[in-house]
Design an enzyme around this catalytic site. Structure first.
Site, mmCIF file in Angstrom:
data_model
loop_
_atom_site.group_PDB
_atom_site.id
_atom_site.type_symbol
_atom_site.label_atom_id
_atom_site.label_comp_id
_atom_site.label_asym_id
_atom_site.label_seq_id
_atom_site.Cartn_x
_atom_site.Cartn_y
_atom_site.Cartn_z
ATOM 1 N N LYS A 115 0.823 -1.212 0.000
ATOM 2 C CA LYS A 115 0.000 0.000 0.000
ATOM 3 C C LYS A 115 0.854 1.258 0.000
ATOM 4 C CE LYS A 115 -4.437 -1.579 1.705
ATOM 5 N NZ LYS A 115 -5.498 -1.430 2.696
ATOM 6 N N LYS A 197 -5.952 -12.640 -8.032
ATOM 7 C CA LYS A 197 -7.247 -12.761 -7.376
ATOM 8 C C LYS A 197 -8.220 -11.719 -7.955
ATOM 9 C CE LYS A 197 -8.756 -11.888 -2.791
ATOM 10 N NZ LYS A 197 -8.483 -11.720 -1.384
ATOM 11 N N LYS A 200 -11.587 -5.951 -5.926
ATOM 12 C CA LYS A 200 -12.436 -4.784 -6.119
ATOM 13 C C LYS A 200 -11.622 -3.561 -6.537
ATOM 14 C CE LYS A 200 -12.747 -4.505 -1.088
ATOM 15 N NZ LYS A 200 -13.567 -4.477 0.091
#
Ligand code: TRP
Length: 339
Positions: A115, A197, A200
């Protein structure tokens, strides 16, 4: 334990639109756990602000997520479904646990590294201590089990370390939580790159089916899903795109992968993808209908929010008081007088 049941805690962030992966991989399983465990499901809005959010948007998404929990079948009478920010004990315990967590441990968290690479202009202290807030979430409810995806496993390990460290100093204060690895839902991969994966936060909207996508969009996305040149509907690692579609079809219809292989033997990808599209639509349509109904039931939802926050608060406060006492915070005068 609460009553005769073990406690389960989990949470999701209300950022981005939830995908079919979130539903089939997590939410759908939560529903099957609610009889066996005393469950707390949080909309972890405090975690969300570690990345800059539009306030109106965050509020809207948080409510939508809470409604989705209920629409997916989590009964708010049986499960405690609430906003993290409504229970201030989360922040209070997180502070205390910060003082029992090492900089070195937090620096090793892969999610922090990812992040901070992605949000280089806003590497704030909250992003760094994110896992400590997560530990507070779990430990406040004395959770025995935590269903989490593989990407959160490192945070759960840290939670256990913090809890054991605290217990070693002060006695048995926290239950040491275990990852829930039961019959996990399928891990749903990206439709455009089956090595990743389904996420979103994927920039390519065709990579994910969003839970609120309309039927035509769902069909179109599945039609465009990446496969291979084998031309056979086989469940094997060498065909990751096809394998992912079989997983999706299999969870949506309840059929085993072998049955799916048999069903589509000698048939082309076109036909197979169409069937997957229909299977997904038949799962999402009733869910979407329920969401839309619940959105209209404003008072009901508000009551759920109020009652469940109170329920969560009661359990959380009990743990927080105990911890405050252990670390040496003075007793409140009112509480002393009540004794
Ligand atoms: N960090 C988790 C995620 O992004 C969400 C989360 C916050 C969570 N607190 C939690 C999950 C406690 C399980 C338990 O997926």
């Amino acid at each position: 334990m609460i009553g005769d049941k073990k406690v389960l805690f989990s949470g999701m962030q209300a950022t981005g639109s939830l995908t079919l992966g979130n539903y089939l991989g997590a939410l759908k399983n939560w529903v099957s756990l609610s009889d066996e465990y005393e469950c707390f499901y949080s909309v972890v809005d405090m975690h969300s602000i570690t990345v800059r959010q539009d306030p109106a948007e965050l509020r809207k998404r948080a409510r939508a997520l809470l409604i989705l929990y209920i629409a997916a079948g989590l009964d708010p009478e049986k499960n405690t479904i609430y906003y993290q920010s409504h229970v201030s004990a989360h922040a209070e315990l997180a502070w205390i646990l910060n003082c029992f967590t090492y900089m070195g441990e937090l620096s090793r968290m892969t999610q922090f590294k990812d992040k901070s690479a992605k949000h280089g202009d806003n590497i704030n202290a909250g992003l760094f201590t994110y896992p400590v807030l997560m530990a507070a979430d779990i430990l406040l409810y004395q959770a025995d089990v935590v269903p989490v995806g593989i990407d959160q496993m490192q945070h759960l390990e840290l939670t256990r370390d913090i809890a054991m460290r605290f217990n070693a100093i002060y006695g048995d204060v926290f239950t040491i939580p275990e990852a829930y690895v039961g019959k996990q839902g399928a891990k749903i991969m990206s439709l455009q790159d089956p090595s990743k994966k389904m996420s979103k936060s994927d920039e390519n909207p065709n990579a994910s089916v969003y839970l609120m996508d309309d039927p035509d969009t769902v069909r179109r996305k599945l039609k465009r899903a990446v496969t291979d040149s084998e031309g056979a509907v086989r469940y094997r690692d060498e065909q990751p795109g096809v394998k992912n579609l079989i997983d999706i079809y299999s969870v949506c219809t309840g059929k085993l992968p072998e049955e799916v292989e048999r069903e589509f033997e000698g048939r082309g990808y076109g036909e197979f993808k169409e069937a997957v599209g229909e299977a997904v639509v038949s799962v999402l349509s009733p869910l979407q209908k329920r969401v839309k109904e619940l959105e209209k039931e404003k008072e009901y939802i508000d009551t759920v929010i109020r009652n469940n926050a109170e329920k969560a608060e009661m359990t959380a406060r009990r743990t927080l008081r105990k911890v405050q006492k252990k670390v040496g915070f003075p007793e409140r005068v009112r509480e002393r007088e009540q004794k």
